[in-house]
Structures are given as structure tokens and as C-alpha cells.
Scaffold this motif. Structure first.
Motif, mmCIF file in Angstrom:
data_model
loop_
_atom_site.group_PDB
_atom_site.id
_atom_site.type_symbol
_atom_site.label_atom_id
_atom_site.label_comp_id
_atom_site.label_asym_id
_atom_site.label_seq_id
_atom_site.Cartn_x
_atom_site.Cartn_y
_atom_site.Cartn_z
ATOM 1 N N PRO A 57 0.370 -0.928 0.072
ATOM 2 C CA PRO A 57 0.231 -0.323 -0.013
ATOM 3 C C PRO A 57 0.626 1.289 -0.159
ATOM 4 O O PRO A 57 1.930 1.274 0.495
ATOM 5 C CB PRO A 57 -0.551 -0.128 1.520
ATOM 6 C CG PRO A 57 -0.085 -1.066 2.201
ATOM 7 C CD PRO A 57 0.834 -2.176 0.983
ATOM 8 N N PHE A 101 0.743 3.986 2.034
ATOM 9 C CA PHE A 101 0.913 3.769 3.352
ATOM 10 C C PHE A 101 1.924 3.524 3.571
ATOM 11 O O PHE A 101 3.219 4.178 3.950
ATOM 12 C CB PHE A 101 -0.398 3.422 4.177
ATOM 13 C CG PHE A 101 0.504 3.661 5.530
ATOM 14 C CD1 PHE A 101 0.752 2.442 6.364
ATOM 15 C CD2 PHE A 101 0.462 4.986 6.407
ATOM 16 C CE1 PHE A 101 1.443 2.926 7.540
ATOM 17 C CE2 PHE A 101 0.249 5.289 7.540
ATOM 18 C CZ PHE A 101 0.959 4.423 8.256
ATOM 19 N N ASP A 135 -8.468 0.683 11.314
ATOM 20 C CA ASP A 135 -7.325 -0.699 9.794
ATOM 21 C C ASP A 135 -6.129 -0.108 10.445
ATOM 22 O O ASP A 135 -4.743 1.018 10.265
ATOM 23 C CB ASP A 135 -7.499 0.495 8.709
ATOM 24 C CG ASP A 135 -6.640 -0.757 7.630
ATOM 25 O OD1 ASP A 135 -5.435 -1.658 7.842
ATOM 26 O OD2 ASP A 135 -7.210 -0.971 6.847
ATOM 27 N N VAL A 151 -2.919 1.270 8.251
ATOM 28 C CA VAL A 151 -3.208 2.384 7.868
ATOM 29 C C VAL A 151 -2.913 3.413 9.428
ATOM 30 O O VAL A 151 -2.461 4.221 9.194
ATOM 31 C CB VAL A 151 -4.431 2.411 6.718
ATOM 32 C CG1 VAL A 151 -4.651 3.714 6.251
ATOM 33 C CG2 VAL A 151 -4.322 1.602 5.966
ATOM 34 N N GLU A 164 -9.485 5.488 4.855
ATOM 35 C CA GLU A 164 -8.893 5.644 3.308
ATOM 36 C C GLU A 164 -8.032 5.995 2.837
ATOM 37 O O GLU A 164 -7.163 5.909 1.828
ATOM 38 C CB GLU A 164 -10.655 4.840 2.523
ATOM 39 C CG GLU A 164 -11.338 3.949 2.775
ATOM 40 C CD GLU A 164 -10.267 2.123 2.962
ATOM 41 O OE1 GLU A 164 -10.235 2.635 2.032
ATOM 42 O OE2 GLU A 164 -9.951 2.210 3.988
ATOM 43 N N ARG A 217 -5.141 6.033 3.393
ATOM 44 C CA ARG A 217 -4.509 5.021 3.017
ATOM 45 C C ARG A 217 -4.329 4.924 1.357
ATOM 46 O O ARG A 217 -2.824 4.514 1.032
ATOM 47 C CB ARG A 217 -6.009 3.706 2.747
ATOM 48 C CG ARG A 217 -5.343 2.567 2.217
ATOM 49 C CD ARG A 217 -6.439 1.167 1.638
ATOM 50 N NE ARG A 217 -7.463 1.276 2.896
ATOM 51 C CZ ARG A 217 -7.126 0.276 3.667
ATOM 52 N NH1 ARG A 217 -5.976 -0.351 3.864
ATOM 53 N NH2 ARG A 217 -7.875 -0.266 5.050
ATOM 54 N N ASN A 264 -2.269 8.279 11.914
ATOM 55 C CA ASN A 264 -1.666 6.666 11.387
ATOM 56 C C ASN A 264 -1.370 5.976 12.256
ATOM 57 O O ASN A 264 -0.716 6.811 12.884
ATOM 58 C CB ASN A 264 -1.175 7.306 9.915
ATOM 59 C CG ASN A 264 0.632 8.500 10.096
ATOM 60 O OD1 ASN A 264 0.746 8.069 10.806
ATOM 61 N ND2 ASN A 264 0.851 9.049 9.283
#
Length: 334
Positions: A34, A36, A237, A240, A263, A266, A300
Motif C-alpha cells: 500500500p 502508506f 485499520d 494504516v 481510506e 491509505r 496513522n
């Protein structure tokens, strides 16, 4: 730079990175990582941290930090932290002492989410002081995610909780005063308004979150806001980060706000820019935005934090072990 422009820049960065990896024979890696993971700090840089909404978050953070400092689990930290606010009769928007609905009944909502994506919620819960702990019961002791009303109360009583009168003399007096006019309109930032939402990262680098409230004062009996709704008031999440919301629940529900913030992180936005982009969505989509307050708080996995609100006046507390401080969030309306 607007949050949207930041998003475009990060999308370009992602495209360039994938192109580079493809040219070097590592294109499979580009599809698996990802964004991130590509642009944020490594997990080794993470230290325990806890953040929460409004100035009542300062006391809640202190309790949560005791758990984190002892290398406890983030889930235990957020539950312990928000219970301080739930038990404080001076906080008229959460738990014991919360202002009642228009029938004079205190009804409570809460949700909790751990690092594995497990979650539990309760809504329209009466006579139980700590709805956040009942939400955790739902998560850990039942096959369900969401329980309401009498069923949630029965679960709590079966696990040793006691019925209590949550309507304090102060709240009862305020309700009787309200009955003289019976006018209902949420007031922006009133009584350091509504929920306490909390996010924490523990020494193992895992994140959990919690949210709890007595809801809008003088609401219709049975009204539920965003606070017990996973994805609206709270979303975590562990790959993330996490986000939580405060303010007018109806506005948050309409856009599943906290999930949106996560999101956006992300996709590469910082917590600050992700919160701002979510507020921009509210301003664009909801015509009455000048009459309401919504604030988002995010963190984060690198421990970076951010917050943004529709109206000025939203603040949040951050405890990183060195200090526990209150920060004023930026806002769309100046």
C-alpha cells in the motif's frame, strides 16, 4: 495546498513508484505494498501515543497513558480512558450526568474497535454507567457487533453490571428548564460538545479506538447518532491508522466519515489532510453545513496526528509520554 491537490500529488507519486518498480522488475511488489507503507515511517519508529476529542480528553488520556506506559494493550487503554469521562458528572454530553432526551431519559451509545478489526457497539442503552465496556462485551462475548436497548442492558446485567440512575440533579434541572420552551436545535460546540472519541497506539505498534456519548441533548426518544456506528464515528485499520469523529451525528453518518478518513490515509494523505478532505466533503454535500459542527481526528501508524472541523472551536488532546496537551484544530469556516 488543498487536500484534493495533495491527494492528486500522492496518486502521481504512487504511479511513478509503480512505474519505477515495473522497470526494475519489481512490479509485483508495487501491487502488494500500500502507498502508506511506501511513504510513511517504519513501524520501529512508533512509540505509544493516545489522542482524544475535546478538553475532557486530557483526563481520559492520563488514564489511558497509565495502561500504555505499563506496555498494556491499546484496546485496554482506550476503554480505561473513556471510562473516566463516562463517570464524570460534570461532563453533560457523555455517560453519567449526560443530558437526557426530551422525555427526561438518559440513553447512551458507544463503540470500540481493536487492532484485528473486531468491534462492538451498543445504542439506546439506559441505566448502565459504562456503555463502552458493554460494547466490548458485545465484541468479545457475543457473535454480534451491535446490540441496542433492553437487549444490551440484559447483556450488561448478566455480566455483573448494576443498574444506576444516570440523571443527575444538574441534568434534571436543565431538562426541566428546556421543557419551558421545548425548542430543539443543536448548538455548535455547546458544553464542549458531545462525544469523547479516542485512538491509541501501544508499545507493540497496535492501534485501537473507542467512542462514547449520551447523544444530543433533548433528542427524540430513540434517536441514535453516529457514535455507536463503526465507520461513522470510529474506524481503525491496523495497517494504516484510525480516525474518529465528533459533532452532529447525522452529518457524519451520511458520509461514513471516519472510514473515509482512513481510506484517504491509505491512499497517501497525511492525517491532517485526510481530515480536511472529509470536512470538504461535508461542506460540498451538505447544504446546511454553516449550521452544524463536525470534527475529525486521525492518527496513522507512524503516530502522526491531524484534525479538522467545519466550525472553529474543536480541540483535541494528545499524550505522548512527554506531555499531555490540548490542541485547537483548524477549521473550514474561519
Amino acid at each position: 495546498m488543498s487536500a484534493l491537490k495533495q491527494y492528486i500529488m500522492n496518486s502521481r507519486r504512487k504511479f511513478i513508484l509503480k512505474s519505477f518498480l515495473g522497470a526494475t522488475g519489481l512490479s509485483a511488489l508495487a501491487g502488494k505494498l500500500p502507498l502508506f507503507a511506501q511513504i510513511r515511517k517504519p513501524l520501529s519508529a512508533i512509540k505509544p501515543i493516545v489522542i482524544s476529542t475535546w478538553n475532557h480528553g486530557l483526563a481520559a488520556n492520563e488514564a489511558a497513558w497509565q495502561v500504555l506506559n505499563a506496555k498494556g494493550r491499546a484496546l485496554d487503554a482506550v476503554e480505561t480512558g473513556v471510562k473516566v469521562t463516562e463517570a464524570d458528572p460534570k461532563v453533560t454530553t457523555v455517560g453519567y450526568g449526560g443530558y437526557p432526551d426530551r422525555e427526561g431519559k438518559v440513553t447512551l451509545d458507544a463503540c470500540i474497535m481493536d487492532e484485528e478489526g473486531n468491534c462492538g457497539s451498543v445504542a439506546f442503552l439506559q441505566n448502565i454507567k459504562h456503555p463502552i465496556s458493554v460494547a466490548r462485551l458485545v465484541m468479545e462475548k457475543t457473535p454480534h457487533v451491535f446490540m441496542v436497548g433492553e437487549g444490551a442492558q440484559r447483556l450488561a446485567l448478566a455480566h455483573g453490571f448494576k443498574k444506576e440512575n444516570l440523571l443527575t440533579p444538574q441534568a434534571a434541572k436543565a431538562w426541566k428548564e428546556w421543557l419551558k420552551t421545548s425548542k430543539y436545535k443543536p448548538v455548535i460546540n455547546a458544553e464542549n460538545h458531545d462525544t469523547i472519541s479516542m485512538l491509541a497506539i501501544d508499545a507493540q505498534g497496535n492501534m485501537s479506538g473507542a467512542c462514547t456519548t449520551s447523544g444530543a441533548a433533548w433528542k427524540m426518544h430513540g434517536r441514535i447518532g453516529d457514535s455507536p456506528i463503526i465507520g461513522a464515528a470510529l474506524f481503525v485499520d491496523n495497517e494504516v491508522g484510525g480516525a474518529c469523529a465528533t459533532g452532529l451525528g447525522e452529518a457524519v453518518i451520511k458520509m461514513v466519515g471516519s472510514h473515509l478518513v482512513v481510506e484517504l490515509m491509505r491512499q497517501g494523505l497525511s492525517p491532517q489532510d485526510a481530515c480536511r478532505a472529509a470536512v470538504e466533503r461535508i461542506v460540498k454535500k451538505q447544504k446546511n453545513y454553516k449550521e452544524l459542527q463536525v470534527g475529525f481526528l486521525a492518527m496513522n501508524k507512524a503516530g502522526e496526528t491531524g484534525a479538522y472541523s467545519v466550525q472553529p472551536g474543536f480541540n483535541y488532546a494528545v499524550h505522548n509520554g512527554q506531555e499531555n496537551k490540548l490542541i485547537d484544530a483548524q477549521s473550514m469556516v474561519k
